[in-house]
Design a protein around this motif. Structure first.
Motif, PDB file in Angstrom:
ATOM      1  N   UNK A   1      20.900  -9.231   1.643  1.00 48.14           N
ATOM      2  CA  UNK A   1      21.032 -10.544   1.022  1.00 48.14           C
ATOM      3  C   UNK A   1      19.696 -11.216   0.776  1.00 48.14           C
ATOM      4  N   UNK A   2      19.665 -12.004  -0.301  1.00 50.43           N
ATOM      5  CA  UNK A   2      18.517 -12.838  -0.625  1.00 50.43           C
ATOM      6  C   UNK A   2      19.048 -14.184  -1.080  1.00 50.43           C
ATOM      7  N   UNK A   3      18.375 -15.264  -0.651  1.00 55.24           N
ATOM      8  CA  UNK A   3      18.859 -16.566  -1.085  1.00 55.24           C
ATOM      9  C   UNK A   3      18.532 -16.771  -2.565  1.00 55.24           C
ATOM     10  N   UNK A   4      19.183 -17.748  -3.157  1.00 55.74           N
ATOM     11  CA  UNK A   4      19.103 -17.964  -4.600  1.00 55.74           C
ATOM     12  C   UNK A   4      17.671 -18.228  -5.057  1.00 55.74           C
ATOM     13  N   UNK A   5      16.916 -18.974  -4.269  1.00 57.37           N
ATOM     14  CA  UNK A   5      15.514 -19.238  -4.627  1.00 57.37           C
ATOM     15  C   UNK A   5      14.730 -17.935  -4.699  1.00 57.37           C
ATOM     16  N   UNK A   6      14.927 -17.053  -3.725  1.00 56.46           N
ATOM     17  CA  UNK A   6      14.217 -15.778  -3.693  1.00 56.46           C
ATOM     18  C   UNK A   6      14.628 -14.896  -4.858  1.00 56.46           C
ATOM     19  N   UNK A   7      15.913 -14.840  -5.170  1.00 61.00           N
ATOM     20  CA  UNK A   7      16.405 -14.037  -6.295  1.00 61.00           C
ATOM     21  C   UNK A   7      15.711 -14.478  -7.580  1.00 61.00           C
ATOM     22  N   UNK A   8      15.656 -15.777  -7.804  1.00 64.66           N
ATOM     23  CA  UNK A   8      15.038 -16.293  -9.021  1.00 64.66           C
ATOM     24  C   UNK A   8      13.532 -16.038  -9.038  1.00 64.66           C
ATOM     25  N   UNK A   9      12.881 -16.151  -7.905  1.00 66.98           N
ATOM     26  CA  UNK A   9      11.444 -15.891  -7.819  1.00 66.98           C
ATOM     27  C   UNK A   9      11.163 -14.410  -8.074  1.00 66.98           C
ATOM     28  N   UNK A  10      11.988 -13.521  -7.539  1.00 62.81           N
ATOM     29  CA  UNK A  10      11.810 -12.091  -7.788  1.00 62.81           C
ATOM     30  C   UNK A  10      11.934 -11.783  -9.279  1.00 62.81           C
TER      31      UNK A  10
ATOM     32  N   UNK B   1       0.832  -1.206   0.000  1.00 60.60           N
ATOM     33  CA  UNK B   1       0.000   0.000   0.000  1.00 60.60           C
ATOM     34  C   UNK B   1       0.869   1.259   0.000  1.00 60.60           C
ATOM     35  N   UNK B   2       1.953   1.253   0.780  1.00 65.43           N
ATOM     36  CA  UNK B   2       2.860   2.400   0.817  1.00 65.43           C
ATOM     37  C   UNK B   2       3.454   2.657  -0.572  1.00 65.43           C
ATOM     38  N   UNK B   3       3.904   1.611  -1.233  1.00 64.59           N
ATOM     39  CA  UNK B   3       4.484   1.767  -2.574  1.00 64.59           C
ATOM     40  C   UNK B   3       3.457   2.343  -3.536  1.00 64.59           C
ATOM     41  N   UNK B   4       2.225   1.873  -3.433  1.00 63.09           N
ATOM     42  CA  UNK B   4       1.160   2.382  -4.307  1.00 63.09           C
ATOM     43  C   UNK B   4       0.931   3.872  -4.056  1.00 63.09           C
ATOM     44  N   UNK B   5       0.973   4.315  -2.776  1.00 64.62           N
ATOM     45  CA  UNK B   5       0.766   5.737  -2.481  1.00 64.62           C
ATOM     46  C   UNK B   5       1.894   6.602  -3.051  1.00 64.62           C
ATOM     47  N   UNK B   6       3.040   5.979  -3.326  1.00 64.07           N
ATOM     48  CA  UNK B   6       4.169   6.703  -3.916  1.00 64.07           C
ATOM     49  C   UNK B   6       4.079   6.754  -5.439  1.00 64.07           C
ATOM     50  N   UNK B   7       2.982   6.225  -5.983  1.00 66.84           N
ATOM     51  CA  UNK B   7       2.793   6.228  -7.430  1.00 66.84           C
ATOM     52  C   UNK B   7       3.465   5.060  -8.133  1.00 66.84           C
ATOM     53  N   UNK B   8       3.888   4.070  -7.356  1.00 63.78           N
ATOM     54  CA  UNK B   8       4.531   2.890  -7.922  1.00 63.78           C
ATOM     55  C   UNK B   8       3.419   1.874  -8.192  1.00 63.78           C
ATOM     56  N   UNK B   9       3.325   1.415  -9.408  1.00 63.13           N
ATOM     57  CA  UNK B   9       2.163   0.635  -9.833  1.00 63.13           C
ATOM     58  C   UNK B   9       2.373  -0.865  -9.727  1.00 63.13           C
ATOM     59  N   UNK B  10       1.251  -1.556  -9.540  1.00 64.22           N
ATOM     60  CA  UNK B  10       1.207  -3.027  -9.547  1.00 64.22           C
ATOM     61  C   UNK B  10       2.177  -3.640  -8.534  1.00 64.22           C
ATOM     62  N   UNK B  11       2.333  -3.001  -7.385  1.00 66.14           N
ATOM     63  CA  UNK B  11       3.271  -3.485  -6.360  1.00 66.14           C
ATOM     64  C   UNK B  11       2.873  -4.876  -5.880  1.00 66.14           C
ATOM     65  N   UNK B  12       3.862  -5.773  -5.873  1.00 71.03           N
ATOM     66  CA  UNK B  12       3.685  -7.146  -5.405  1.00 71.03           C
ATOM     67  C   UNK B  12       4.821  -7.445  -4.441  1.00 71.03           C
ATOM     68  N   UNK B  13       4.517  -8.186  -3.383  1.00 68.90           N
ATOM     69  CA  UNK B  13       5.563  -8.542  -2.425  1.00 68.90           C
ATOM     70  C   UNK B  13       5.842 -10.035  -2.487  1.00 68.90           C
ATOM     71  N   UNK B  14       7.016 -10.396  -2.000  1.00 66.38           N
ATOM     72  CA  UNK B  14       7.429 -11.798  -1.915  1.00 66.38           C
ATOM     73  C   UNK B  14       8.029 -12.027  -0.543  1.00 66.38           C
ATOM     74  N   UNK B  15       7.569 -13.031   0.142  1.00 66.59           N
ATOM     75  CA  UNK B  15       7.945 -13.389   1.507  1.00 66.59           C
ATOM     76  C   UNK B  15       7.907 -12.164   2.426  1.00 66.59           C
ATOM     77  N   UNK B  16       8.310 -12.327   3.644  1.00 66.57           N
ATOM     78  CA  UNK B  16       8.147 -11.283   4.662  1.00 66.57           C
ATOM     79  C   UNK B  16       9.399 -10.446   4.890  1.00 66.57           C
TER      80      UNK B  16
END
Length: 184
Positions: free
Chosen positions: A164-173, A25-40
Protein backbone atom coordinates in the motif's frame (compact mmCIF):
# COMPACT_ATOMS: atom_id res chain seq x y z
CA UNK A 1 12.62 3.29 -22.92
CA UNK A 2 9.81 2.68 -20.42
CA UNK A 3 9.50 4.49 -17.11
CA UNK A 4 8.56 2.09 -14.33
CA UNK A 5 7.44 2.62 -10.74
CA UNK A 6 8.65 -0.07 -8.36
CA UNK A 7 7.22 -0.57 -4.86
CA UNK A 8 8.78 -2.97 -2.39
CA UNK A 9 6.60 -4.57 0.26
CA UNK A 10 7.53 -4.30 3.91
CA UNK A 11 10.74 -2.32 3.56
CA UNK A 12 12.03 -0.46 6.63
CA UNK A 13 9.71 -2.31 8.97
CA UNK A 14 11.28 -4.26 11.83
CA UNK A 15 14.63 -5.72 10.80
CA UNK A 16 14.01 -5.22 7.08
CA UNK A 17 16.07 -2.02 6.85
CA UNK A 18 17.24 -0.57 3.55
CA UNK A 19 18.87 2.79 2.92
CA UNK A 20 17.41 4.41 -0.17
CA UNK A 21 20.82 5.33 -1.60
CA UNK A 22 21.78 1.62 -1.40
CA UNK A 23 18.49 0.68 -3.08
CA UNK A 24 19.08 3.19 -5.89
CA UNK A 25 22.60 1.84 -6.36
CA UNK A 26 21.27 -1.74 -6.50
CA UNK A 27 18.77 -0.81 -9.23
CA UNK A 28 21.54 0.89 -11.21
CA UNK A 29 23.70 -2.28 -11.00
CA UNK A 30 20.77 -4.16 -12.55
CA UNK A 31 20.95 -1.89 -15.59
CA UNK A 32 17.92 0.15 -14.54
CA UNK A 33 18.62 3.77 -15.43
CA UNK A 34 18.02 7.08 -13.66
CA UNK A 35 16.77 5.34 -10.49
CA UNK A 36 15.12 7.76 -8.06
CA UNK A 37 13.60 6.94 -4.68
CA UNK A 38 10.74 8.50 -2.76
CA UNK A 39 10.45 8.33 1.04
CA UNK A 40 11.89 5.42 3.01
CA UNK A 41 9.44 2.70 2.01
CA UNK A 42 11.06 1.19 -1.06
CA UNK A 43 9.66 3.31 -3.88
CA UNK A 44 11.90 3.50 -6.95
CA UNK A 45 11.17 5.18 -10.27
CA UNK A 46 13.49 4.20 -13.14
CA UNK A 47 13.90 3.71 -16.88
CA UNK A 48 14.33 0.33 -18.52
CA UNK A 49 14.44 -1.30 -21.92
CA UNK A 50 13.18 -4.54 -20.36
CA UNK A 51 9.80 -5.57 -21.77
CA UNK A 52 9.10 -8.63 -19.62
CA UNK A 53 7.89 -7.18 -16.32
CA UNK A 54 7.50 -10.60 -14.67
CA UNK A 55 11.15 -11.42 -15.38
CA UNK A 56 12.22 -7.95 -14.20
CA UNK A 57 10.22 -8.38 -10.99
CA UNK A 58 11.99 -11.67 -10.22
CA UNK A 59 15.39 -10.13 -11.06
CA UNK A 60 14.81 -7.25 -8.63
CA UNK A 61 13.43 -9.57 -5.89
CA UNK A 62 16.48 -11.85 -6.15
CA UNK A 63 18.86 -8.87 -6.07
CA UNK A 64 17.11 -7.36 -3.01
CA UNK A 65 17.30 -10.69 -1.19
CA UNK A 66 20.96 -11.16 -2.08
CA UNK A 67 21.94 -7.58 -1.17
CA UNK A 68 19.80 -6.96 1.92
CA UNK A 69 19.20 -10.47 3.27
CA UNK A 70 15.40 -10.68 3.09
CA UNK A 71 12.68 -11.30 0.51
CA UNK A 72 10.45 -8.40 -0.44
CA UNK A 73 7.65 -8.65 -2.99
CA UNK A 74 8.26 -6.15 -5.76
CA UNK A 75 5.27 -4.59 -7.48
CA UNK A 76 5.97 -2.90 -10.82
CA UNK A 77 3.68 -0.50 -12.63
CA UNK A 78 4.32 1.61 -15.70
CA UNK A 79 3.66 5.32 -15.44
CA UNK A 80 0.63 4.74 -17.65
CA UNK A 81 -0.73 2.04 -15.31
CA UNK A 82 -0.41 4.31 -12.27
CA UNK A 83 -2.05 7.15 -14.22
CA UNK A 84 -4.94 4.79 -15.07
CA UNK A 85 -5.24 3.67 -11.43
CA UNK A 86 -5.52 7.31 -10.35
CA UNK A 87 -8.17 7.91 -13.03
CA UNK A 88 -10.07 4.77 -11.92
CA UNK A 89 -10.20 5.96 -8.31
CA UNK A 90 -13.76 5.02 -7.35
CA UNK A 91 -13.79 7.67 -4.60
CA UNK A 92 -12.55 10.53 -6.81
CA UNK A 93 -15.80 12.50 -6.67
CA UNK A 94 -15.74 12.65 -2.88
CA UNK A 95 -15.04 16.21 -1.73
CA UNK A 96 -14.37 15.12 1.86
CA UNK A 97 -11.56 12.72 0.97
CA UNK A 98 -8.36 13.44 2.91
CA UNK A 99 -5.35 12.19 0.90
CA UNK A 100 -3.37 11.13 4.00
CA UNK A 101 -6.25 8.82 5.00
CA UNK A 102 -6.57 7.27 1.56
CA UNK A 103 -4.52 4.22 0.57
CA UNK A 104 -4.03 2.41 -2.71
CA UNK A 105 -3.03 -1.23 -2.29
CA UNK A 106 -1.17 -2.35 -5.43
CA UNK A 107 -1.55 -6.08 -6.02
CA UNK A 108 1.18 -8.30 -7.44
CA UNK A 109 -1.30 -9.71 -9.95
CA UNK A 110 -4.93 -9.47 -10.99
CA UNK A 111 -7.01 -11.51 -8.51
CA UNK A 112 -9.83 -12.05 -11.00
CA UNK A 113 -13.47 -11.02 -10.91
CA UNK A 114 -14.60 -13.78 -8.53
CA UNK A 115 -12.12 -12.62 -5.88
CA UNK A 116 -13.07 -8.97 -6.48
CA UNK A 117 -16.71 -9.92 -5.78
CA UNK A 118 -15.70 -11.60 -2.52
CA UNK A 119 -13.67 -8.56 -1.43
CA UNK A 120 -16.65 -6.30 -2.14
CA UNK A 121 -18.78 -8.50 0.15
CA UNK A 122 -16.46 -8.09 3.18
CA UNK A 123 -17.86 -5.76 5.88
CA UNK A 124 -15.34 -2.95 6.37
CA UNK A 125 -17.28 -0.07 7.98
CA UNK A 126 -16.37 2.64 8.79
CA UNK A 127 -13.51 2.12 6.31
CA UNK A 128 -14.45 2.09 2.65
CA UNK A 129 -12.87 -0.52 0.41
CA UNK A 130 -13.20 -0.55 -3.36
CA UNK A 131 -11.36 -2.85 -5.74
CA UNK A 132 -10.71 -2.25 -9.41
CA UNK A 133 -8.30 -4.28 -11.53
CA UNK A 134 -5.03 -4.79 -9.65
CA UNK A 135 -5.66 -2.05 -7.09
CA UNK A 136 -7.61 -1.88 -3.86
CA UNK A 137 -8.65 1.63 -2.79
CA UNK A 138 -9.16 2.08 0.95
CA UNK A 139 -10.38 5.17 2.76
CA UNK A 140 -9.81 5.37 6.51
CA UNK A 141 -12.13 8.16 7.74
CA UNK A 142 -10.68 7.92 11.28
CA UNK A 143 -7.07 7.57 10.09
CA UNK A 144 -4.89 4.56 9.30
CA UNK A 145 -3.45 4.08 12.79
CA UNK A 146 -6.35 2.12 14.29
CA UNK A 147 -8.73 0.88 11.62
CA UNK A 148 -11.86 -1.04 12.58
CA UNK A 149 -11.65 -3.44 9.64
CA UNK A 150 -9.33 -6.42 9.80
CA UNK A 151 -6.98 -6.06 6.82
CA UNK A 152 -5.73 -9.63 7.33
CA UNK A 153 -9.26 -10.87 6.53
CA UNK A 154 -9.27 -8.97 3.25
CA UNK A 155 -5.77 -10.18 2.37
CA UNK A 156 -6.93 -13.75 3.01
CA UNK A 157 -9.86 -13.27 0.61
CA UNK A 158 -7.59 -11.62 -1.96
CA UNK A 159 -5.05 -14.46 -1.90
CA UNK A 160 -2.79 -12.03 -3.81
CA UNK A 161 -0.01 -10.11 -2.10
CA UNK A 162 0.48 -6.41 -2.54
CA UNK A 163 1.72 -3.23 -0.94
CA UNK A 164 0.00 0.00 0.00
CA UNK A 165 0.87 3.63 -0.64
CA UNK A 166 -1.08 6.63 0.54
CA UNK A 167 -2.71 8.88 -2.03
CA UNK A 168 -0.08 11.62 -1.69
CA UNK A 169 2.71 9.12 -2.37
CA UNK A 170 0.88 7.60 -5.36
CA UNK A 171 0.50 11.03 -6.93
CA UNK A 172 4.12 11.98 -6.18
CA UNK A 173 5.37 8.73 -7.74
CA UNK A 174 3.39 9.48 -10.89
CA UNK A 175 4.74 13.04 -10.94
CA UNK A 176 8.32 11.68 -10.71
CA UNK A 177 7.61 9.18 -13.49
CA UNK A 178 6.12 11.84 -15.75
CA UNK A 179 9.16 14.08 -15.25
CA UNK A 180 11.40 11.17 -16.18
CA UNK A 181 9.26 10.49 -19.27
CA UNK A 182 9.45 14.16 -20.30
CA UNK A 183 13.25 14.19 -19.91
CA UNK A 184 13.80 11.71 -22.74
Amino acid sequence: MAVIISMLRGVNLGKRRVKMDALRALYETLGLRDAQTLVQSGNVVFRTEQKDMAALTKKIERAVEREFGFHSDVILRSASEVRQAIQRNPLAKRSDLEPRKFLVWFLVSDPGEEIRKRVRAVKTEPEEVRIAGREVFIYFPNGMARPKMKWAAIEKVLAVRGTGRNWNTVNKLLEMAEKLEAAR
